[in-house]
Design a protein around this motif. Structure first.
Motif, short mmCIF file in Angstrom:
data_model
loop_
_atom_site.label_atom_id
_atom_site.label_comp_id
_atom_site.label_asym_id
_atom_site.label_seq_id
_atom_site.Cartn_x
_atom_site.Cartn_y
_atom_site.Cartn_z
N CYS A 35 38.92 39.41 21.93
CA CYS A 35 38.70 38.28 22.81
C CYS A 35 40.06 37.78 23.28
N GLY A 36 40.07 36.71 24.02
CA GLY A 36 41.31 36.22 24.59
C GLY A 36 42.36 35.82 23.57
N THR A 37 41.95 35.58 22.33
CA THR A 37 42.90 35.14 21.31
C THR A 37 43.36 36.26 20.38
N GLY A 38 42.84 37.47 20.53
CA GLY A 38 43.28 38.58 19.69
C GLY A 38 42.16 39.56 19.39
N SER A 39 42.36 40.30 18.32
CA SER A 39 41.35 41.28 17.91
C SER A 39 41.30 41.35 16.39
N LYS A 40 40.14 41.75 15.88
CA LYS A 40 39.91 41.86 14.45
C LYS A 40 38.85 42.93 14.21
N SER A 41 38.85 43.47 13.00
CA SER A 41 37.83 44.45 12.60
C SER A 41 37.38 44.14 11.19
N THR A 42 36.17 44.54 10.89
CA THR A 42 35.68 44.43 9.52
C THR A 42 34.62 45.49 9.29
N GLN A 43 34.38 45.77 8.03
CA GLN A 43 33.39 46.76 7.64
C GLN A 43 31.98 46.19 7.81
N ILE A 44 31.07 47.01 8.26
CA ILE A 44 29.68 46.60 8.41
C ILE A 44 28.98 46.81 7.07
N GLY A 45 28.33 45.77 6.60
CA GLY A 45 27.53 45.87 5.37
C GLY A 45 26.07 45.62 5.73
N GLN A 46 25.49 44.63 5.11
CA GLN A 46 24.09 44.27 5.38
C GLN A 46 23.94 43.35 6.58
N THR A 47 25.04 42.76 7.02
CA THR A 47 25.01 41.81 8.14
C THR A 47 25.00 42.57 9.46
N PRO A 48 24.12 42.19 10.38
CA PRO A 48 24.09 42.87 11.68
C PRO A 48 25.44 42.76 12.41
N PRO A 49 25.84 43.79 13.12
CA PRO A 49 27.13 43.79 13.82
C PRO A 49 27.33 42.61 14.76
N VAL A 50 26.30 42.18 15.47
CA VAL A 50 26.45 41.06 16.39
C VAL A 50 26.80 39.78 15.64
N VAL A 51 26.24 39.60 14.47
CA VAL A 51 26.55 38.42 13.65
C VAL A 51 28.00 38.50 13.17
N LEU A 52 28.42 39.67 12.72
CA LEU A 52 29.82 39.86 12.31
C LEU A 52 30.77 39.60 13.47
N ALA A 53 30.40 40.07 14.65
CA ALA A 53 31.24 39.89 15.83
C ALA A 53 31.42 38.40 16.12
N ARG A 54 30.35 37.64 16.04
CA ARG A 54 30.45 36.19 16.27
C ARG A 54 31.35 35.53 15.23
N LEU A 55 31.21 35.93 13.98
CA LEU A 55 32.05 35.38 12.92
C LEU A 55 33.52 35.71 13.15
N LEU A 56 33.80 36.94 13.54
CA LEU A 56 35.18 37.34 13.77
C LEU A 56 35.79 36.60 14.96
N ILE A 57 35.01 36.40 16.01
CA ILE A 57 35.52 35.64 17.16
C ILE A 57 35.81 34.20 16.74
N ARG A 58 34.93 33.63 15.95
CA ARG A 58 35.16 32.26 15.45
C ARG A 58 36.46 32.20 14.64
N GLN A 59 36.68 33.20 13.79
CA GLN A 59 37.92 33.24 13.00
C GLN A 59 39.14 33.34 13.92
N LEU A 60 39.07 34.18 14.93
CA LEU A 60 40.19 34.32 15.87
C LEU A 60 40.48 33.01 16.58
N VAL A 61 39.45 32.32 17.00
CA VAL A 61 39.62 31.04 17.68
C VAL A 61 40.26 30.02 16.73
N GLN A 62 39.75 29.96 15.50
CA GLN A 62 40.30 29.02 14.52
C GLN A 62 41.76 29.34 14.18
#
Length: 70
Positions: A35-62
């Motif tokens: 996103c505009g603030t950077g990039s991040k990656s994480t391993q997919i577990g039981q959480t759907p990828p779209v949910v992980l993506a939202r969490l990662l974007i929130r972390q980048l913004v914070q």
């Protein structure tokens, strides 16, 4: 590199009354977000990828907000 899915998906979140958008792909059991603030990656577990993506974007913004407040 064998990938399970490489199509870029778009995602939007709301954080503190503001809208942030980014995109993500999944490959080899990982979700990769940018996103505009950077990039991040994480391993997919039981959480759907779209949910992980939202969490990662929130972390980048914070993280960006933390840097700006220094």
């Amino acid at each position: 590199m064998s990938s399970e899915h490489t199509r870029r998906e778009h995602v939007t979140i709301e954080h503190e009354g503001k809208i942030y958008t980014g995109s993500y792909t999944t490959a080899d059991g990982m979700v990769h977000v940018s996103c505009g603030t950077g990039s991040k990656s994480t391993q997919i577990g039981q959480t759907p990828p779209v949910v992980l993506a939202r969490l990662l974007i929130r972390q980048l913004v914070q993280e960006q907000q933390s840097r700006e407040s220094l």
